[in-house]
Design a protein around this motif. Structure first.
Motif, short mmCIF file in Angstrom:
data_model
loop_
_atom_site.label_atom_id
_atom_site.label_comp_id
_atom_site.label_asym_id
_atom_site.label_seq_id
_atom_site.Cartn_x
_atom_site.Cartn_y
_atom_site.Cartn_z
N GLY A 395 1.03 -1.39 0.18
CA GLY A 395 -0.13 0.33 0.06
C GLY A 395 0.64 1.70 -0.23
O GLY A 395 0.46 2.19 -0.71
N HIS A 414 4.61 6.36 -1.69
CA HIS A 414 3.76 7.09 -2.97
C HIS A 414 4.01 7.40 -4.61
O HIS A 414 4.05 8.08 -4.94
N SER A 440 -1.27 2.57 -2.21
CA SER A 440 -3.18 2.63 -2.40
C SER A 440 -2.87 4.54 -1.97
O SER A 440 -2.58 4.38 0.00
N SER A 441 -3.21 5.00 -2.72
CA SER A 441 -3.05 6.21 -2.43
C SER A 441 -4.59 7.07 -2.73
O SER A 441 -5.04 6.98 -4.49
N THR A 442 -5.16 8.52 -2.31
CA THR A 442 -6.50 9.16 -3.03
C THR A 442 -5.95 10.20 -3.80
O THR A 442 -7.09 10.55 -4.42
#
Length: 464
Positions: A395, A414, A440-442
């Protein structure tokens, strides 16, 4: 077909040419004692008994090999005697004659270093064998041109890229001699070429057994591994063999070696050199090409000697540089980078703001701070240290971990890309990657964590 019957008559001359006759003296008969190379074989009642036998043997040989010329290899001597009561045994004499008499063929031996190696039945064939040996390594056209070339003539200079064969000879002393041998020792031209090339006409085969490897097979047959590979075309030391496979294990010994002298005039590359210069402003371990290297060129006239197709000697006749090489210049950094951080962390991005603080978020612990909307997306090392990890990590996406060697570790997650590697020493503010949204990044941002003595701490307490 002519027969050369080399028949020597001994001291006792035949006194009568009549065959099986009785002399004028009533009751007296003429018999013949037969000797071969001085050894008595017995008594016959007529020389025709032996002569017919010899002619029959000759005709049998000629029927099998009609092109050969045969003759007697032994001295057959007839000694006549007049007797009242003749005692003869024609059959016993012929039996002994078959064991003692050899009929030989006219032959021409190919003599290599004073030893007769192969025989053919005509001088022209012996000459053809030697020519065929040369044709294994040069073309008919080239060999004919060399044979017809005036040895006193001066050859024109070669142009760039050209080559020519100057001579084709044998490394051994070779001659041809007329002899007489038994017909079974005669070679055809093709077999003579094979024998001179390999030292054998029949190749010995070996069937692979369980547990065999190439090395053990070679050793078992007195061969080096490379020799075994060379006589089995297409095979390498990594080839797989299995039980039942057949390998050639003949230890080849060439009796005759063909030497070719070739003149070559060609352009060759001159490899450029590499020059290292120190740069005290660059970090130690860093390198940079200051000047790109370029190979030079030269025109080389050389004489190359090949023996049985393998280069044995090369002599440079002349060499002219037509393009000088350009050295490659490489700058090597000498500036030592301290791997221990100060303990005061610098901002790990170029501008931007904290879009999410450390703490509880969405029902779970957010272990660091998120930094978004920078001026540019370069990610910077927060302090001096050593890169201990630079890889994709679930993630976290692309993640870099730096040990500042003072109890602190920082992580950068990220990332779109990473520009450092494990073990590398970095300085505070050095670019280590590009901000991104891997894992897992917005959205595009940096997730930044700090650990002190292995314990997670708030980055806000260390950032200035």
């Amino acid at each position: 077909m002519r027969f050369m019957k080399r028949t020597a008559i001994g001291a006792a001359v035949v006194s009568s040419l009549a065959i099986g006759t009785v002399s004028a003296e009533s009751g007296i008969n003429t018999v013949y004692h037969v000797y071969v190379n001085g050894e008595r074989l017995g008594t016959i009642d007529s020389k025709k008994v032996v002569e017919d036998y010899i002619e029959k043997r000759q005709n049998q040989l000629l029927a099998a090999q009609p092109d050969i010329t045969v003759s007697l290899d032994d001295n057959v001597v007839y000694i006549s005697e007049k007797v009242f009561r003749p005692v003869v045994d024609n059959k016993e004499v012929l039996n002994k004659l078959s064991e003692n008499l050899e009929i030989v063929a006219e032959a021409y031996s190919i003599i290599i270093n004073d030893e007769a190696i192969a025989y053919v039945d005509k001088k022209e064939k012996a000459e053809d064998v030697l020519r065929q040996m040369k044709l294994k390594y040069v073309s008919e056209e080239v060999l004919t041109e060399i044979e017809q070339r005036d040895p006193e003539a001066t050859l024109p200079p070669l142009e760039e890229g050209q080559s020519r064969i100057l001579d084709v000879t044998f490394t051994e002393k070779v001659s041809i001699n007329k002899e007489h041998v038994t017909p079974d020792r005669l070679f055809t031209v093709e077999d003579a070429v094979t024998y001179l090339s390999k030292g054998t006409l029949e190749e010995k085969k070996y069937q692979v057994q369980n547990g065999d490897v190439l090395g053990s097979i070679a050793e078992k047959h007195g061969l080096a591994l490379q020799d075994l590979l060379s006589i089995n075309p297409g095979m390498t030391d990594e080839s797989t063999i299995k039980p039942g496979d057949e390998l050639n294990v003949t230890a080849l010994t060439s009796y005759l070696h063909v030497a070719i002298q070739e003149e070559v005039y060609k352009r060759e590359s001159i490899t450029f050199s590499r020059e290292i210069v120190e740069n005290k402003e660059m970090n130690k371990g860093d390198k940079k090409i200051k000047q790109k290297g370029e190979n030079g060129e030269k025109l080389v006239n050389s004489l190359i000697t090949k023996v049985n197709g393998q280069v044995s000697n090369q002599e440079i006749v002349s060499s002219e540089v037509v393009k000088q090489p350009v050295n490659e210049i490489v700058e090597k950094g000498t500036k030592v980078i301290p791997s221990r951080g100060s303990g005061v962390l610098g901002w790990p991005a170029v501008g931007g703001y904290v879009s999410s603080e450390m703490g509880q978020r969405w029902g779970r612990m957010h272990k660091g701070i998120d930094i978004a909307r920078p001026s540019n997306r370069s990610i910077l090392a927060a302090d001096n240290g050593t890169v201990v990890s630079a890889s994709y990590d679930g993630g976290y996406g692309n993640r870099i971990v730096i040990n500042h060697n003072n109890g602190l570790k920082t992580t950068y997650s990220h990332l779109a890309s990473m520009s450092v590697s494990v073990g590398q020493t970095v300085t505070k503010g050095q670019s280590i990657g590009i901000m991104g949204r891997t894992g897992s990044s917005t959205g595009v941002h940096l997730h930044f964590e700090v650990y002190h003595n292995g314990n997670l701490v708030n980055p806000r307490n260390y950032l200035r």
